[in-house]
Design a protein around this motif. Structure first.
Motif, PDB file in Angstrom:
ATOM      1  N   GLN A  20      52.501  29.724   6.811  1.00 58.02           N
ATOM      2  CA  GLN A  20      51.717  28.731   6.089  1.00 58.02           C
ATOM      3  C   GLN A  20      50.280  28.694   6.607  1.00 58.02           C
ATOM      4  OE1 GLN A  20      53.070  26.772   3.599  1.00 58.02           O
ATOM      5  NE2 GLN A  20      55.010  27.860   3.853  1.00 58.02           N
ATOM      6  N   PRO A  21      49.312  28.354   5.750  1.00 55.76           N
ATOM      7  CA  PRO A  21      47.927  28.202   6.226  1.00 55.76           C
ATOM      8  C   PRO A  21      47.818  27.018   7.185  1.00 55.76           C
ATOM      9  CG  PRO A  21      48.033  28.399   3.818  1.00 55.76           C
ATOM     10  CD  PRO A  21      49.431  28.164   4.291  1.00 55.76           C
ATOM     11  N   ASP A  22      47.531  27.270   8.444  1.00 59.15           N
ATOM     12  CA  ASP A  22      47.362  26.204   9.429  1.00 59.15           C
ATOM     13  C   ASP A  22      47.046  26.824  10.779  1.00 59.15           C
ATOM     14  OD1 ASP A  22      47.187  23.546  10.163  1.00 59.15           O
ATOM     15  OD2 ASP A  22      49.126  23.031   9.281  1.00 59.15           O
ATOM     16  N   THR A  23      46.589  25.991  11.715  1.00 59.36           N
ATOM     17  CA  THR A  23      46.355  26.452  13.075  1.00 59.36           C
ATOM     18  C   THR A  23      47.686  26.608  13.797  1.00 59.36           C
ATOM     19  OG1 THR A  23      46.225  24.221  14.007  1.00 59.36           O
ATOM     20  CG2 THR A  23      44.188  25.162  13.098  1.00 59.36           C
ATOM     21  N   PHE A  24      47.676  27.344  14.916  1.00 60.67           N
ATOM     22  CA  PHE A  24      48.935  27.558  15.622  1.00 60.67           C
ATOM     23  C   PHE A  24      49.525  26.254  16.125  1.00 60.67           C
ATOM     24  CE2 PHE A  24      51.333  28.042  19.551  1.00 60.67           C
ATOM     25  CZ  PHE A  24      52.391  28.793  19.079  1.00 60.67           C
ATOM     26  N   ALA A  28      41.352  31.431  13.071  1.00 63.76           N
ATOM     27  CA  ALA A  28      40.541  31.859  11.933  1.00 63.76           C
ATOM     28  C   ALA A  28      41.282  32.894  11.079  1.00 63.76           C
ATOM     29  CB  ALA A  28      39.217  32.441  12.422  1.00 63.76           C
ATOM     30  N   ARG A  29      42.366  33.457  11.619  1.00 62.72           N
ATOM     31  CA  ARG A  29      43.170  34.444  10.893  1.00 62.72           C
ATOM     32  C   ARG A  29      44.405  33.824  10.258  1.00 62.72           C
ATOM     33  NH1 ARG A  29      42.653  38.388  16.177  1.00 62.72           N
ATOM     34  NH2 ARG A  29      40.382  38.284  16.227  1.00 62.72           N
ATOM     35  N   GLU A  30      44.472  32.504  10.208  1.00 69.07           N
ATOM     36  CA  GLU A  30      45.621  31.848   9.573  1.00 69.07           C
ATOM     37  C   GLU A  30      45.764  32.336   8.133  1.00 69.07           C
ATOM     38  OE1 GLU A  30      44.664  27.675   7.797  1.00 69.07           O
ATOM     39  OE2 GLU A  30      43.570  27.811   9.692  1.00 69.07           O
ATOM     40  N   PRO A  31      46.996  32.352   7.600  1.00 77.27           N
ATOM     41  CA  PRO A  31      47.177  32.827   6.228  1.00 77.27           C
ATOM     42  C   PRO A  31      46.372  32.004   5.229  1.00 77.27           C
ATOM     43  CG  PRO A  31      49.281  32.528   7.352  1.00 77.27           C
ATOM     44  CD  PRO A  31      48.239  31.915   8.228  1.00 77.27           C
ATOM     45  N   ARG A  32      45.819  32.671   4.247  1.00 73.59           N
ATOM     46  CA  ARG A  32      45.111  31.956   3.176  1.00 73.59           C
ATOM     47  C   ARG A  32      46.087  31.358   2.172  1.00 73.59           C
ATOM     48  NH1 ARG A  32      42.233  31.877   6.626  1.00 73.59           N
ATOM     49  NH2 ARG A  32      40.240  32.938   6.929  1.00 73.59           N
ATOM     50  N   THR A  33      47.207  32.033   1.993  1.00 70.10           N
ATOM     51  CA  THR A  33      48.285  31.528   1.141  1.00 70.10           C
ATOM     52  C   THR A  33      49.604  31.750   1.861  1.00 70.10           C
ATOM     53  OG1 THR A  33      48.485  33.655  -0.006  1.00 70.10           O
ATOM     54  CG2 THR A  33      47.025  31.996  -1.009  1.00 70.10           C
ATOM     55  N   ALA A  34      50.604  30.964   1.509  1.00 68.54           N
ATOM     56  CA  ALA A  34      51.910  31.091   2.155  1.00 68.54           C
ATOM     57  C   ALA A  34      52.600  32.369   1.698  1.00 68.54           C
ATOM     58  CB  ALA A  34      52.789  29.871   1.824  1.00 68.54           C
ATOM     59  N   SER A  35      53.368  32.956   2.598  1.00 71.99           N
ATOM     60  CA  SER A  35      54.175  34.135   2.237  1.00 71.99           C
ATOM     61  C   SER A  35      55.652  33.746   2.212  1.00 71.99           C
ATOM     62  CB  SER A  35      53.937  35.267   3.237  1.00 71.99           C
ATOM     63  OG  SER A  35      54.270  34.868   4.551  1.00 71.99           O
ATOM     64  N   ALA A  36      56.459  34.579   1.574  1.00 71.24           N
ATOM     65  CA  ALA A  36      57.871  34.263   1.356  1.00 71.24           C
ATOM     66  C   ALA A  36      58.656  34.420   2.648  1.00 71.24           C
ATOM     67  CB  ALA A  36      58.456  35.169   0.292  1.00 71.24           C
ATOM     68  N   ARG A  52      56.806  41.510  12.590  1.00 76.94           N
ATOM     69  CA  ARG A  52      56.019  41.684  11.363  1.00 76.94           C
ATOM     70  C   ARG A  52      55.192  40.444  11.055  1.00 76.94           C
ATOM     71  NH1 ARG A  52      60.669  45.146  10.138  1.00 76.94           N
ATOM     72  NH2 ARG A  52      62.025  43.383   9.623  1.00 76.94           N
ATOM     73  N   VAL A  53      55.794  39.264  11.216  1.00 74.60           N
ATOM     74  CA  VAL A  53      55.070  38.022  10.910  1.00 74.60           C
ATOM     75  C   VAL A  53      53.912  37.815  11.884  1.00 74.60           C
ATOM     76  CG1 VAL A  53      55.248  35.509  10.735  1.00 74.60           C
ATOM     77  CG2 VAL A  53      57.101  36.950   9.870  1.00 74.60           C
ATOM     78  N   LEU A  54      54.168  37.974  13.170  1.00 76.96           N
ATOM     79  CA  LEU A  54      53.121  37.746  14.158  1.00 76.96           C
ATOM     80  C   LEU A  54      52.013  38.789  14.043  1.00 76.96           C
ATOM     81  CD1 LEU A  54      55.366  36.843  17.223  1.00 76.96           C
ATOM     82  CD2 LEU A  54      53.963  35.271  15.876  1.00 76.96           C
ATOM     83  N   SER A  55      52.371  40.018  13.738  1.00 74.80           N
ATOM     84  CA  SER A  55      51.350  41.049  13.549  1.00 74.80           C
ATOM     85  C   SER A  55      50.403  40.674  12.424  1.00 74.80           C
ATOM     86  CB  SER A  55      52.024  42.387  13.266  1.00 74.80           C
ATOM     87  OG  SER A  55      51.065  43.394  13.043  1.00 74.80           O
ATOM     88  N   LYS A  56      50.956  40.179  11.334  1.00 71.73           N
ATOM     89  CA  LYS A  56      50.115  39.777  10.203  1.00 71.73           C
ATOM     90  C   LYS A  56      49.340  38.502  10.521  1.00 71.73           C
ATOM     91  CE  LYS A  56      50.282  38.932   5.215  1.00 71.73           C
ATOM     92  NZ  LYS A  56      51.172  38.878   4.005  1.00 71.73           N
ATOM     93  N   ARG A  57      50.008  37.531  11.144  1.00 66.58           N
ATOM     94  CA  ARG A  57      49.365  36.240  11.434  1.00 66.58           C
ATOM     95  C   ARG A  57      48.153  36.402  12.342  1.00 66.58           C
ATOM     96  NH1 ARG A  57      46.795  32.687  12.975  1.00 66.58           N
ATOM     97  NH2 ARG A  57      47.286  30.476  13.300  1.00 66.58           N
ATOM     98  N   PHE A  58      48.228  37.323  13.304  1.00 67.45           N
ATOM     99  CA  PHE A  58      47.169  37.469  14.296  1.00 67.45           C
ATOM    100  C   PHE A  58      46.332  38.732  14.107  1.00 67.45           C
ATOM    101  CE2 PHE A  58      50.310  34.874  16.851  1.00 67.45           C
ATOM    102  CZ  PHE A  58      49.599  33.689  16.731  1.00 67.45           C
TER     103      PHE A  58
END
Length: 248
Positions: A190-194, A236-244, A40-46
């Motif tokens: 978190q918002p950041d590069t891989f 460029a698809r890094e999160p804009r805000t952190a998720s829980a 779920r996390v990787l699907s959203k991150r990428f």
């Protein structure tokens, strides 16, 4: 597998699509829990919704796409890669399991037997798939032994430990290993590069190990010389805000 594969979406021309495969290769429950949430996390991150395949055991209402075995993983790699534009898109592979020194990634399932996926064997699976751009993340003890076999100009390889060190957190009652929690559940939310997300995880893990008086696992990363284009597209698809964070 065929039903799961039929749900995978085709690539989008002109878009660097990420195709994510996550595999829990050992029957210890922590690995399946980690794999399902990592998917779920990787699907959203990428931005890989509809292009993610999770190979793991189910647990209650938390379902995976299909069970995992070395044969399943090889089939998944080939099937998913067949939908990719292999010059443009990126194959993202995350595996989680125990590992053995001078051997590889352990597969164990009470109903399906035991095996070891050696570095050369995983490299052959990836080569047969035809995917050229690869982000490979391996969570296992001694997983650094895979870096020489998998590294290449268009590949990023990240591992939970060096070739000679154990990684930690694989107790059956856990939801995550140390590496999975620090990289997937914390840093990649978190918002950041891989690459910086990996470095964040490295520092976090080292802090935990020092506080517990464990020998450092020494996670490894190897970034190929021709990865900057597709890495930039994924970053460029890094999160804009952190998720829980989820689990423990």
């Amino acid at each position: 597998m065929q039903e799961a594969f039929a749900r995978i979406q085709p690539q989008r021309p002109g878009v660097v699509d990420a195709y994510v495969i996550v595999a829990a290769l050992d029957a210890d429950p922590v690995f399946a829990r980690e794999a399902r949430e990592a998917g779920r996390v990787l699907s959203k991150r990428f931005d890989a919704a509809g292009r993610t395949l999770v190979l793991a055991n189910d647990e209650g209402s938390d379902k995976a796409d299909v069970a995992a075995s070395p044969e399943d993983l090889s089939q998944a790699l080939g099937s998913v890669a067949s939908l990719m534009n292999r010059d443009e898109d990126v194959l993202v592979l995350y595996t989680t399991s125990h590992g053995s020194p001078h051997a590889g990634l352990n597969f164990r399932d009470p109903a399906r037997g035991e095996a070891v996926i050696a570095p050369a064997q995983l490299a052959a699976m990836l080569d047969r798939s035809g995917a050229k751009n690869r982000l490979i993340i391996l969570q296992a003890c001694f997983s650094g032994q895979f870096v020489p076999a998998l590294a290449g100009p268009r590949t990023v390889v990240a591992t939970a430990a060096s070739s000679m060190r154990s990684s930690f957190g694989c107790s059956s009652g856990n939801d995550w290993t140390f590496f999975g929690y620090a990289l997937i559940n914390q840093a990649m939310r978190q918002p950041d590069t891989f690459v910086r997300q990996f470095r964040r995880a490295y520092v976090t893990i080292l802090g935990w190990e020092r506080s517990l008086d464990y020998d450092p696992s020494s996670p490894q990363i190897e970034v190929g010389s021709e990865t900057s284009g597709w890495l930039a597209a994924l970053d460029a698809r890094e999160p804009r805000t952190a998720s829980a964070q989820v689990g423990r």
